[in-house]
Enzyme design. Structure first.
Site, PDB file in Angstrom:
ATOM      1  CG  ASP A 153      -1.977  -1.016   1.236  1.00 31.16           C
ATOM      2  OD1 ASP A 153      -2.037  -1.816   0.287  1.00 31.16           O
ATOM      3  OD2 ASP A 153      -2.768  -1.048   2.198  1.00 31.16           O
ATOM      4  CG  ASP A 154       0.309   3.853   2.155  1.00 28.76           C
ATOM      5  OD1 ASP A 154      -0.882   3.647   1.819  1.00 28.76           O
ATOM      6  OD2 ASP A 154       0.669   3.961   3.341  1.00 28.76           O
ATOM      7  CG  HIS A 195      -4.307   2.814  -0.782  1.00 32.13           C
ATOM      8  ND1 HIS A 195      -5.113   1.913  -0.109  1.00 32.13           N
ATOM      9  CD2 HIS A 195      -3.424   3.286   0.146  1.00 32.13           C
ATOM     10  CE1 HIS A 195      -4.723   1.843   1.155  1.00 32.13           C
ATOM     11  NE2 HIS A 195      -3.721   2.676   1.341  1.00 32.13           N
ATOM     12  CG  HIS A 200      -3.396   7.338   2.628  1.00 31.65           C
ATOM     13  ND1 HIS A 200      -3.495   7.336   4.004  1.00 31.65           N
ATOM     14  CD2 HIS A 200      -2.979   6.092   2.284  1.00 31.65           C
ATOM     15  CE1 HIS A 200      -3.149   6.152   4.471  1.00 31.65           C
ATOM     16  NE2 HIS A 200      -2.825   5.369   3.442  1.00 31.65           N
ATOM     17  CG  HIS A 256       2.063   0.061   4.353  1.00 30.35           C
ATOM     18  ND1 HIS A 256       1.807  -0.945   5.246  1.00 30.35           N
ATOM     19  CD2 HIS A 256       0.899   0.758   4.193  1.00 30.35           C
ATOM     20  CE1 HIS A 256       0.528  -0.865   5.635  1.00 30.35           C
ATOM     21  NE2 HIS A 256      -0.032   0.159   5.007  1.00 30.35           N
TER      22      HIS A 256
END
Length: 208
Positions: free
Chosen positions: A35-36, A86, A90, A178
């Protein structure tokens, strides 16, 4: 040291049956997710590390990062990994109205032209039922996880991050890492060891 539950309870999974928590698999298969990103240096390191084990993964990208680092984003796709959404900024679903949340997600999806699967993971794992309903209506599949590494958590050591994954993962597990600056210390320690551990036991790493 505080204990962070790394395995998603079955009760939670049953409460939200429309979300994807794990994958049924007839073979020994693990599903790594990140993620991210994309994040300079860290995402490329992740891609290089996965390549050493012929591992494929799913990257849930932030739209703003895709826009900032288009070449890095292209590298993720060119390496054969799946791209997920995503949100663009965020967003925390619980603090965002449904219309804004959906628009923010759609803004990111327009950048993910290479992927028609429309996989979505809510930042922080927090999403209102109305938001989820609207996204599912638009064709998104909401992907959660069965195992979370807590690689971003400052109170979790690299060793504990590794243990979170190895002790709780089984065939079909969807694991969260991440590819971010905040998580890099723990993730870069744990990922190669996770790949080595499960590869040695005959597991494959596949994208969703």
């Amino acid at each position: 040291m505080p204990v962070f539950p790394a395995k998603t309870p079955k009760l939670i999974q049953r409460l939200f049956p429309k979300y994807i928590w794990k994958k049924a698999s007839l073979t020994k298969t693990i599903y790594l997710t990140f993620d991210d990103g994309p994040t300079p240096k860290i995402t490329q390191w992740t891609l290089d590390t996965l390549k050493k084990y012929n591992a494929k993964a799913t990257f849930f990208c932030i739209g703003d990062n895709i826009k900032k680092y288009p070449e890095l984003f292209k590298s993720v796709y060119n390496d054969g990994h799946t791209i997920g959404n995503h949100t663009f900024n965020h967003l925390k679903g619980w603090r965002t109205d449904t219309n804004s949340y959906v628009k923010n997600t759609e803004k990111t999806q327009q950048l993910i032209t290479s992927n028609s699967k429309q996989l979505f993971r809510p930042p922080f794992g927090k999403i209102k039922r109305k938001q989820a309903k609207q996204l599912i209506k638009r064709g998104y599949k909401i992907v959660m996880w069965s195992v979370i590494s807590y690689d971003w958590e400052v109170k979790v050591t690299p060793e504990q991050c590794l243990e979170n994954v190895i002790k709780n993962s089984v065939s079909g597990s969807i694991i969260v890492f991440h590819d971010s600056i905040k998580a890099s210390k723990n993730m870069q320690y744990a990922l190669p060891k996770v790949l080595e551990h499960f590869s040695s036991k005959g597991y494959q790493f596949k994208a969703l």
